[in-house]
Write a protein that holds these residues in place. Structure first.
Motif, PDB file in Angstrom:
ATOM      1  N   TYR A  51       6.190  -0.824  -0.342  1.00  0.00           N
ATOM      2  CA  TYR A  51       5.609   0.362   0.158  1.00  0.00           C
ATOM      3  C   TYR A  51       4.614   0.314   0.772  1.00  0.00           C
ATOM      4  O   TYR A  51       3.610  -0.464   0.902  1.00  0.00           O
ATOM      5  N   LEU A  52       4.727   1.038   2.007  1.00  0.00           N
ATOM      6  CA  LEU A  52       3.449   1.247   3.114  1.00  0.00           C
ATOM      7  C   LEU A  52       2.919   3.233   2.935  1.00  0.00           C
ATOM      8  O   LEU A  52       1.740   3.174   3.359  1.00  0.00           O
ATOM      9  N   TYR A  53       3.665   3.740   2.182  1.00  0.00           N
ATOM     10  CA  TYR A  53       3.387   5.257   2.276  1.00  0.00           C
ATOM     11  C   TYR A  53       3.391   5.804   0.898  1.00  0.00           C
ATOM     12  O   TYR A  53       4.244   5.405   0.276  1.00  0.00           O
ATOM     13  N   PHE A  54       2.754   6.760   0.513  1.00  0.00           N
ATOM     14  CA  PHE A  54       2.861   7.571  -0.532  1.00  0.00           C
ATOM     15  C   PHE A  54       2.205   9.019  -0.343  1.00  0.00           C
ATOM     16  O   PHE A  54       1.316   9.236   0.487  1.00  0.00           O
ATOM     17  N   VAL A  55       2.823   9.943  -0.834  1.00  0.00           N
ATOM     18  CA  VAL A  55       2.505  11.346  -0.687  1.00  0.00           C
ATOM     19  C   VAL A  55       2.656  12.067  -1.896  1.00  0.00           C
ATOM     20  O   VAL A  55       3.481  11.860  -2.754  1.00  0.00           O
TER      21      VAL A  55
END
Length: 302
Positions: free
Chosen positions: A270-274
């Motif tokens: 993973y490189l993104y989280f929101v």
């Protein structure tokens, strides 16, 4: 002249033998010992009754301690405020003087030497003030409380295995910085290793971390206020939206779960989280397209 009759000599009974004398003495000594034991027992039985009548009243119970709670993720500034507030409440409730003061605690938490950490001399204690519940008495000062927190930090820090972080060329201080970001970004415990993985992956890819909590810390932006565009473009050292790499210091004081997650992130790409609409969980992805689509679908901007 009449002759006297012959006198018959009187025979005395034979005296006791040596063996008889010894046996008599032993019997006498035994009788004396029995008498002494009887006297001792009688005194032992009688003394408690005498003492019972003369016993002083029991001492008063020890003073009830005060209590200060530092939640996980509190900053040093928040802890200083909490100490000041709790000390005032303690004085008001007990109607007695309390030594503890926020200013004392602030002075005691500026720098310290930690035998459990490398480097040992720490000039900024943000991140090292272990969050927990601490008891204090009327005579406890700020230095005493700070020492308790630093000891608790060392106790917990020694239980953390840093071997994986070292393989990734991260120092112990790097791990503590990552742990502070994990603490500020997560509410769901199971997501801590996932958020740590995103940080590791972005550092490896030389991408800005893009964590707003670091900018809020650097610019003292309350969580209730939105971050302005001018603030997002600032050159503040804690602006991980703009600058690559880790911020210069931890941004809070993490608990053990976040420290362990920072030392052992999940093995994901993973490189993104929101944040999801429930304001608790996050959406994670390795795709910038999927990330943009999720943000657009949930009103975060298209």
């Amino acid at each position: 002249m009449a002759q006297r009759p012959p006198v018959t000599p009187v025979r005395r009974p034979p005296g006791p033998t040596r063996g008889q004398i010894i046996r008599r003495r032993i019997a006498a000594l035994g009788a004396l010992l029995v008498a002494l034991v009887a006297v001792f027992v009688a005194v032992a039985i009688a003394v408690p009754h005498v003492h019972r009548k003369q016993t002083l009243p029991p001492p008063p119970p020890p003073p009830k301690p005060f209590r200060v709670i530092f939640p996980e993720g509190f900053t040093r500034a928040q802890m200083i405020g909490r100490v000041d507030a709790v000390a005032k409440i303690a004085r008001r409730k007990r109607h007695k003087p309390v030594v503890l003061r926020g200013k004392q605690y602030a002075a005691a938490t500026r720098r310290a030497t930690l035998p459990c950490f490398t480097p040992k001399k720490v000039r900024n204690l943000e991140g090292f003030l272990f969050p927990a519940t601490y008891d204090f008495l009327a005579g406890t000062n700020g230095k005493h409380l700070a020492v308790q927190q630093l000891r608790a930090f060392c106790t917990n820090w020694r239980s953390v295995n840093l071997s994986y972080a070292r393989k990734k060329q991260l120092t112990p201080y790097d791990v503590l910085i990552i742990a502070s970001m994990v603490e500020k970004e997560t509410l769901a415990p199971k997501e801590r290793p996932l958020v740590a993985a995103v940080i590791y992956n972005r550092l490896h890819a030389h991408m800005p971390l893009g964590i707003d909590a670091t900018l809020r810390y650097g610019l003292h932006i309350p969580p209730t206020k939105s971050i302005l565009e001018s603030q997002l473009n600032s050159d503040n050292a804690y602006n991980t939206r703009k600058l690559a790499g880790l911020p210069p210091t931890p941004i809070a004081n993490p608990g053990l779960a976040s420290i362990r997650a920072a030392a052992h992130p999940a093995r994901v790409n993973y490189l993104y989280f929101v944040r999801k609409p429930d304001k608790v969980h996050h959406f994670f992805t390795a795709s910038d397209t999927a990330f943009a689509q999720y943000e657009c679908a949930h009103g975060y901007g298209c």
